[in-house]
Design an enzyme around this catalytic site. Sequence first.
Site, PDB file in Angstrom:
ATOM      1  CG  LEU A  36     -71.897 -16.285 -17.993  1.00 49.85           C
ATOM      2  CD1 LEU A  36     -72.758 -15.313 -17.195  1.00 49.85           C
ATOM      3  CD2 LEU A  36     -71.960 -15.951 -19.479  1.00 49.85           C
ATOM      4  CE  LYS A  90     -71.547 -12.426 -10.165  1.00 46.68           C
ATOM      5  NZ  LYS A  90     -71.006 -11.127  -9.700  1.00 46.68           N
ATOM      6  N   GLY A 141     -62.992 -17.707 -11.369  1.00 45.86           N
ATOM      7  CA  GLY A 141     -61.924 -17.004 -10.665  1.00 45.86           C
ATOM      8  C   GLY A 141     -61.572 -17.715  -9.384  1.00 45.86           C
ATOM      9  N   GLY A 142     -60.766 -17.033  -8.562  1.00 42.43           N
ATOM     10  CA  GLY A 142     -60.300 -17.656  -7.336  1.00 42.43           C
ATOM     11  C   GLY A 142     -61.384 -17.887  -6.299  1.00 42.43           C
ATOM     12  CG  PHE A 143     -63.015 -14.986  -4.557  1.00 44.05           C
ATOM     13  CD1 PHE A 143     -62.525 -15.087  -3.269  1.00 44.05           C
ATOM     14  CD2 PHE A 143     -62.464 -14.028  -5.394  1.00 44.05           C
ATOM     15  CE1 PHE A 143     -61.531 -14.250  -2.811  1.00 44.05           C
ATOM     16  CE2 PHE A 143     -61.466 -13.184  -4.946  1.00 44.05           C
ATOM     17  CZ  PHE A 143     -60.991 -13.298  -3.652  1.00 44.05           C
ATOM     18  N   GLY A 144     -64.728 -18.580  -7.136  1.00 41.70           N
ATOM     19  CA  GLY A 144     -65.826 -19.415  -7.592  1.00 41.70           C
ATOM     20  C   GLY A 144     -66.034 -19.294  -9.087  1.00 41.70           C
ATOM     21  CB  THR A 198     -69.895 -16.270 -13.096  1.00 46.75           C
ATOM     22  OG1 THR A 198     -69.255 -15.654 -11.968  1.00 46.75           O
ATOM     23  CG2 THR A 198     -71.171 -15.517 -13.421  1.00 46.75           C
ATOM     24  CG  ASP A 202     -62.413  -6.674  -8.281  1.00 41.51           C
ATOM     25  OD1 ASP A 202     -61.334  -6.203  -8.694  1.00 41.51           O
ATOM     26  OD2 ASP A 202     -62.783  -7.835  -8.530  1.00 41.51           O
TER      27      ASP A 202
END
Length: 582
Positions: A16, A41, A19-22, A24, A140
Amino acid sequence: MNNQTIFQRYHILHKLGEGGFGTTYLAEDLQMPSRRRCVVKQLKPLTHEPQIYQLIKERFQKEAAILEQLSSQNRQIPQLYGYFEDQGQFYLVQEYIEGDTLSSLMEKKAIFDENTVKEILLKLLPVLNYVHNSRIVHRDIKPDNIIIRRSDNSPVLIDFGAVKESMGTMMTPTGSPTSSIVIGTPGFMPSEQSAGWPVYATDLYALGLTAIYLLTGKTPQELETDPLTGEIIWKHYVPQLSENLTYVLDKAIKSFHKERFLTAQEMLNALEPLSSSPDTVVVCPPTQVASISSSKSNGLKNLLIGGLIVIPLALGAYFWQNQESQNGTIEPNSPQKSPISSNTQNSEQQEPNFPTNQNQFDLVQFPQPSCGDSLPSDFSSYPLNVYPVFIEFSQNNFQYIRQNFCQDSFAKIRQDTGEKAIQIASFSNLKQAQEFSEFIKNQVGSGEVGEPTLVQQHPDQKIVESNPVEGQTLDEVQAKYTIKHLYDLLSEKNYPQATQLFSPQLASQFNPDFFNQFQRVTVENLQMISSTDSTIEFTGENTYIYWDGSTQRELRSYTVSNINGNPKIVGSKFMRVIKFKS
């Protein structure tokens, strides 16, 4: 990872987003008869060093538990189905919301009309009010993180920042856990969030900019900023917008967070003062939160304000009462005397004794500018012992205490335990300190009296300059926030707290009359030009806004040092005029 199965349960259908953190994914739950669809996630920690990895795991579990509690009582937050760790990665499994993000809807219809935007705000603000009442800042909010659910057209708030922040957990040189990242999206982040210090009004700022984006099609980066005031210029893009919505959005996006709405409920009331929130919003906030989560610290170490003496104290009450005795009047916004800031030397002015079977602090109207005893004005009383009252440190705790109880609370390293904590008051009487500690513990689930601290002298006596503490590292974000916070306090004319951000020598030279000629003073574009472990030097642009609306800009230098474990401004010099008064 398409067509793979993780944790022997979740079959990945497709990606889906990333991003920088993982990453989805959309997945199917193979252990449910319906093979219901869910969102998985995958979160990636920034380090796999064993000691830090264990901290990440603990913070992840705590934040997941908070998310579960939030989602279980509000249908406009995706339910948390589960969370787990697998092969060094962390996973959240959440409800799949069928619908479109505001970003994708904007691609289809260009802009939204006023009634649609207002309806979205009316449905989202109660959700934010519920989240904030649970002592959580989303951090966010943006069009990508708001989904319009297809089944009932309700906006759903996704992607809370705290779980992602846990992936950036690192260890400071002193061995304390901290976060190496600032959560948020450029453009939708106000200055206090960029400095690592989000508050509830931070979410309202981002929501306001989201609404402006829906109305104008302009992202925050495409909007101009007034170079004199720092405010965003946007109203000319929607000249037919109603006066009410224009006012609400303009106030929500003020650059100075205390000029915004302080709560989501306040913003909701301003948006629709004569009607309640829509029936489609289901909000069931708990009547009481048993304790404040301590897992959300963002790494601001030993932060904010210390005293003008050898050790930090809650001195707000002393300065206000001293000002009253000198001027013969109380300033319009100064606090009236109350049991929480009594003068221990003037017994004839003290409040009557409270019944012994009742905690006196139950009768105090909070929040208070300062909690604790005034310092004795009799110099012969020194040195004396005071009893500090602490609560467990976390950014969440810090925000909640300062907003709801003691506005001059500050973070420090406790002398008795060596741990970081929030000092909310100091008392010369042990029994009173214990009673206040018990009151705070009943309110927020944490509170204890620390070991007595020796106060060497009254701040009006000769002040000996402290030296920077060697071996204690000063963080750039921490130092920048100290400078920005100074000008917030100066703009509020809160000089007692402002002077506590100075070194003693600089505080003794402070002249409030200079700042009384301005309605507001701001600092922008802070640039680090040199640094050591305990001292950082910046340049910054000051804007002086006079009462008649005229302004002047100048370039100044600032030197911030770590003094007794707290960041202090030890020097500031004029460099040049950028724009003369006009």
